[in-house]
Structures are given as C-alpha cells and as structure tokens.
Design a protein around this motif. Sequence first.
Motif, mmCIF file in Angstrom:
data_model
loop_
_atom_site.group_PDB
_atom_site.id
_atom_site.type_symbol
_atom_site.label_atom_id
_atom_site.label_comp_id
_atom_site.label_asym_id
_atom_site.label_seq_id
_atom_site.Cartn_x
_atom_site.Cartn_y
_atom_site.Cartn_z
ATOM 1 N N TRP A 65 0.858 -1.183 0.000
ATOM 2 C CA TRP A 65 0.000 0.000 0.000
ATOM 3 C C TRP A 65 0.901 1.241 0.000
ATOM 4 C CZ3 TRP A 65 -5.193 0.083 -0.577
ATOM 5 C CH2 TRP A 65 -5.907 -1.093 -0.316
ATOM 6 N N ALA B 91 2.855 0.303 3.622
ATOM 7 C CA ALA B 91 3.028 -1.039 4.180
ATOM 8 C C ALA B 91 3.144 -2.041 3.041
ATOM 9 C CB ALA B 91 1.852 -1.410 5.078
ATOM 10 N N THR C 249 6.067 -8.534 7.036
ATOM 11 C CA THR C 249 5.451 -7.247 6.768
ATOM 12 C C THR C 249 6.438 -6.128 7.085
ATOM 13 O OG1 THR C 249 4.514 -7.177 9.007
ATOM 14 C CG2 THR C 249 3.089 -8.008 7.256
ATOM 15 N N TYR D 230 6.384 -1.713 7.569
ATOM 16 C CA TYR D 230 5.530 -0.547 7.721
ATOM 17 C C TYR D 230 6.382 0.727 7.700
ATOM 18 C CZ TYR D 230 1.925 -3.777 9.328
ATOM 19 O OH TYR D 230 1.005 -4.791 9.413
ATOM 20 N N PHE E 46 -1.473 0.890 11.820
ATOM 21 C CA PHE E 46 -1.977 0.203 10.623
ATOM 22 C C PHE E 46 -1.521 -1.249 10.641
ATOM 23 C CE2 PHE E 46 -2.216 4.090 7.526
ATOM 24 C CZ PHE E 46 -2.945 4.796 8.471
ATOM 25 N N ILE F 27 -1.401 -4.561 7.864
ATOM 26 C CA ILE F 27 -1.633 -5.120 6.533
ATOM 27 C C ILE F 27 -1.818 -6.623 6.675
ATOM 28 C CG2 ILE F 27 0.839 -5.388 6.025
ATOM 29 C CD1 ILE F 27 0.171 -4.655 3.095
ATOM 30 N N LEU G 245 -5.853 -3.328 4.466
ATOM 31 C CA LEU G 245 -5.099 -2.405 5.303
ATOM 32 C C LEU G 245 -6.052 -1.890 6.376
ATOM 33 C CD1 LEU G 245 -2.309 -1.018 5.666
ATOM 34 C CD2 LEU G 245 -3.293 0.967 4.488
ATOM 35 N N TYR H 171 -5.020 6.363 -1.341
ATOM 36 C CA TYR H 171 -4.287 5.141 -1.041
ATOM 37 C C TYR H 171 -4.351 4.198 -2.239
ATOM 38 C CZ TYR H 171 -3.691 6.441 3.814
ATOM 39 O OH TYR H 171 -3.307 7.078 4.966
ATOM 40 N N CYS I 42 -3.071 0.364 -3.833
ATOM 41 C CA CYS I 42 -2.463 -0.940 -3.619
ATOM 42 C C CYS I 42 -1.636 -1.301 -4.842
ATOM 43 C CB CYS I 42 -3.508 -2.014 -3.341
ATOM 44 S SG CYS I 42 -4.720 -2.273 -4.643
#
Length: 125
Positions: free
Chosen positions: A34, A47, A56, A58, A66, A68, A79, A92, A94
Amino acid sequence: QLQASGGGLVQAGGSLRLSCAASGRTFSSYAMGWFRQTPGKEREFVAVISWSGGSTYYADSVKGRFTISRDNAKNTVYLQMNSLKPEDTAVYYCAADNYGVLGSSSYNQWEYDYWGQGTLVTVSS
C-alpha cells in the motif's frame, strides 16, 4: 487488475479498513503493498506484505496503527487503519510486486508491477 476500496471520510481517532481485490490473475505469489499520495507530493510507502503473509514492513509514520494482511484464497489484501490522524489523509493505492519476498526495494514504488486505481481517505480533525 487491482481494485482498491474502503476509503471515505472519518474523524481523527477513527478507523477504516481498505481492501484491494485482484482479478484477472492470481497475486498469491506476489508481495502486496500500500502506498499513499497527497497533491504535490511523491507517492509514499505505507506497508507491504510478503506472498505468504509471513513478513510485513511498515512506514514509521503508521507503525502500531496500521495492519496489513492478506487472504490469498480471496485474492485480496487489506489495510486496517486505526487511530487515524489528519496527516493520514491521502489517496491510497495498492500495488503488486512479482518478487514475493520482501527486501529493501519493497519500500520503492518503482519495484511494483501492478497498481490499483486508488481510494481516497479523508481524516477530519
């Protein structure tokens, strides 16, 4: 094709969950990220999640607020955004990276091969 949804208007401190549904191909082997963008600024990393969901990353600005996640059976990445702040206001996006394992390049928008159309998140103070 990636379709982002779930954006909207929320008050500071509130929550939203964004979804990114893939169609036309399976993205289960792709890392999914994202990013967000405000007018006049570069697209910013938010993220990313590895193909398996086991890793993951961030951005520092969203860490702890947040989360994900992904559901490969549904070809969808999420998210979850909590404790939203006015500075989280942005479009936002993706994105999918065909290199499914995370690394230093995962923070870079140029690493990603496919992009969704964006969903607007507005956080009021």
